[in-house]
Design a protein around this motif. Structure first.
Motif, PDB file in Angstrom:
ATOM      1  N   MET A  45       0.846  -1.175   0.000  1.00  0.00           N
ATOM      2  CA  MET A  45       0.000   0.000   0.000  1.00  0.00           C
ATOM      3  C   MET A  45       0.893   1.240   0.000  1.00  0.00           C
ATOM      4  N   THR A  46       0.529   2.206  -0.819  1.00  0.00           N
ATOM      5  CA  THR A  46       1.270   3.454  -0.873  1.00  0.00           C
ATOM      6  C   THR A  46       0.301   4.588  -0.595  1.00  0.00           C
ATOM      7  N   VAL A  47       0.589   5.350   0.418  1.00  0.00           N
ATOM      8  CA  VAL A  47      -0.183   6.543   0.724  1.00  0.00           C
ATOM      9  C   VAL A  47       0.832   7.657   0.918  1.00  0.00           C
ATOM     10  N   VAL A  48       0.704   8.695   0.122  1.00  0.00           N
ATOM     11  CA  VAL A  48       1.622   9.819   0.203  1.00  0.00           C
ATOM     12  C   VAL A  48       0.796  11.090   0.231  1.00  0.00           C
ATOM     13  N   ILE A  49       1.114  11.962   1.153  1.00  0.00           N
ATOM     14  CA  ILE A  49       0.453  13.257   1.236  1.00  0.00           C
ATOM     15  C   ILE A  49       1.535  14.314   1.060  1.00  0.00           C
ATOM     16  N   HIS A  50       1.355  15.167   0.074  1.00  0.00           N
ATOM     17  CA  HIS A  50       2.309  16.253  -0.143  1.00  0.00           C
ATOM     18  C   HIS A  50       1.794  17.507   0.547  1.00  0.00           C
ATOM     19  N   SER A  51       2.647  18.129   1.306  1.00  0.00           N
ATOM     20  CA  SER A  51       2.347  19.420   1.907  1.00  0.00           C
ATOM     21  C   SER A  51       3.233  20.418   1.185  1.00  0.00           C
ATOM     22  N   PRO A  52       2.642  21.293   0.359  1.00  0.00           N
ATOM     23  CA  PRO A  52       3.450  22.171  -0.479  1.00  0.00           C
ATOM     24  C   PRO A  52       4.315  23.130   0.337  1.00  0.00           C
ATOM     25  N   PRO A  53       5.304  23.739  -0.330  1.00  0.00           N
ATOM     26  CA  PRO A  53       6.109  24.741   0.378  1.00  0.00           C
ATOM     27  C   PRO A  53       5.195  25.774   1.018  1.00  0.00           C
ATOM     28  N   HIS A  54       5.655  26.327   2.089  1.00  0.00           N
ATOM     29  CA  HIS A  54       4.838  27.224   2.897  1.00  0.00           C
ATOM     30  C   HIS A  54       5.729  28.359   3.366  1.00  0.00           C
ATOM     31  N   ASP A  55       5.137  29.445   3.804  1.00  0.00           N
ATOM     32  CA  ASP A  55       5.927  30.561   4.330  1.00  0.00           C
ATOM     33  C   ASP A  55       6.876  30.105   5.435  1.00  0.00           C
ATOM     34  N   GLU A  56       6.478  29.047   6.149  1.00  0.00           N
ATOM     35  CA  GLU A  56       7.258  28.577   7.292  1.00  0.00           C
ATOM     36  C   GLU A  56       8.313  27.555   6.915  1.00  0.00           C
ATOM     37  N   GLY A  57       8.421  27.185   5.632  1.00  0.00           N
ATOM     38  CA  GLY A  57       9.452  26.229   5.273  1.00  0.00           C
ATOM     39  C   GLY A  57       9.159  25.476   4.001  1.00  0.00           C
ATOM     40  N   PRO A  58      10.077  24.562   3.643  1.00  0.00           N
ATOM     41  CA  PRO A  58       9.925  23.796   2.402  1.00  0.00           C
ATOM     42  C   PRO A  58       8.795  22.776   2.494  1.00  0.00           C
ATOM     43  N   SER A  59       8.554  22.126   1.367  1.00  0.00           N
ATOM     44  CA  SER A  59       7.492  21.126   1.324  1.00  0.00           C
ATOM     45  C   SER A  59       7.789  19.973   2.285  1.00  0.00           C
ATOM     46  N   ALA A  84       5.217  20.777  12.956  1.00  0.00           N
ATOM     47  CA  ALA A  84       4.133  20.045  13.630  1.00  0.00           C
ATOM     48  C   ALA A  84       2.778  20.525  13.135  1.00  0.00           C
ATOM     49  N   GLY A  85       2.587  21.820  13.068  1.00  0.00           N
ATOM     50  CA  GLY A  85       1.313  22.360  12.613  1.00  0.00           C
ATOM     51  C   GLY A  85       1.019  22.029  11.159  1.00  0.00           C
ATOM     52  N   ARG A  86       2.019  22.143  10.313  1.00  0.00           N
ATOM     53  CA  ARG A  86       1.824  21.833   8.890  1.00  0.00           C
ATOM     54  C   ARG A  86       1.513  20.357   8.680  1.00  0.00           C
ATOM     55  N   ALA A  87       2.231  19.491   9.385  1.00  0.00           N
ATOM     56  CA  ALA A  87       1.988  18.056   9.246  1.00  0.00           C
ATOM     57  C   ALA A  87       0.613  17.681   9.803  1.00  0.00           C
ATOM     58  N   LEU A  88       0.251  18.244  10.964  1.00  0.00           N
ATOM     59  CA  LEU A  88      -1.062  17.960  11.549  1.00  0.00           C
ATOM     60  C   LEU A  88      -2.177  18.471  10.647  1.00  0.00           C
ATOM     61  N   GLU A  89      -2.012  19.635  10.068  1.00  0.00           N
ATOM     62  CA  GLU A  89      -3.029  20.172   9.158  1.00  0.00           C
ATOM     63  C   GLU A  89      -3.182  19.279   7.931  1.00  0.00           C
ATOM     64  N   SER A  90      -2.068  18.808   7.370  1.00  0.00           N
ATOM     65  CA  SER A  90      -2.137  17.904   6.211  1.00  0.00           C
ATOM     66  C   SER A  90      -2.841  16.607   6.576  1.00  0.00           C
ATOM     67  N   LEU A  91      -2.509  16.049   7.737  1.00  0.00           N
ATOM     68  CA  LEU A  91      -3.147  14.819   8.197  1.00  0.00           C
ATOM     69  C   LEU A  91      -4.646  15.027   8.410  1.00  0.00           C
ATOM     70  N   THR A  92      -5.004  16.130   9.039  1.00  0.00           N
ATOM     71  CA  THR A  92      -6.409  16.426   9.332  1.00  0.00           C
ATOM     72  C   THR A  92      -7.220  16.520   8.040  1.00  0.00           C
ATOM     73  N   THR A  93      -6.709  17.273   7.076  1.00  0.00           N
ATOM     74  CA  THR A  93      -7.395  17.426   5.792  1.00  0.00           C
ATOM     75  C   THR A  93      -7.550  16.063   5.117  1.00  0.00           C
TER      76      THR A  93
END
Length: 188
Positions: free
Chosen positions: A1-15, A115-124
């Protein structure tokens, strides 16, 4: 199984990339657990390769069983990727209305918004993936003296709902933060 979530670059850092755990993560996982701050807030400790393998197998079993969906959060760096965090949705039950989320970050990742970016990606992802099956609410529990986790929860729209009494293995009372699925999603 492959599950990948991309969190794009953000003001707070890279993707960021959220992906399934692999055996290649063992050295970085062991290193992450050498941090006394992380050991203070986590129940399962990884001290050596055997512990790391057991921890990763637990994550794989969670995916197999469908009740604990854990992601390694990595940050691309010069053609490689570096482990910066873990995020997890746990307690999923088919047709259940709620589940829990959790996370930890490596020492090097703290204070960078990861932490916030990863949690937001997971939540969405969790609401997109499971709202049709009835998921309506995600809960985040942390000890009351973990102020950093409280800030991350609030930043990600998790509202403090209650204070719960200490319960082993946690020595202190806890905050329960909740976030509800956006209106208009299936199941809402």
């Amino acid at each position: 199984m492959t599950v990948v979530i991309h969190s794009p670059p953000h003001d707070e850092g890279p993707s960021l990339l959220l992906r399934l755990w692999t055996e290649e993560d063992i050295p970085e996982l062991i290193d992450a657990y050498r941090d006394p701050v992380m050991r203070r807030w986590t129940r399962f400790h990884v001290d050596d390769e055997q512990d790391a393998r057991r921890w990763i197998e637990l994550q794989w079993k969670g995916w197999q069983d469908g009740d604990r969906l854990s992601f390694a959060v990595v940050e691309p760096e010069g053609g490689r990727s570096r482990l910066v965090a873990n995020v997890v949705v746990k307690g999923l039950v088919a047709g259940g209305g709620s589940a829990d989320v959790g996370y930890w970050t490596t020492r090097e990742a703290r204070g960078r918004g990861i932490a916030g970016r990863a949690l937001e990606s997971l939540t969405t992802w969790a609401f997109d993936r499971f709202a049709r099956q009835g998921l309506d609410t995600l809960r985040l529990l942390h000890q009351v003296d973990n102020h950093a986790s409280c800030r991350v929860a609030q930043k990600c729209g998790y509202v403090l709902e209650e204070v719960v009494p200490a319960h082993p293995p946690f020595p202190n009372d806890g905050h329960v933060h909740v976030r509800r699925a956006p209106r208009g999603m299936p199941g809402r």
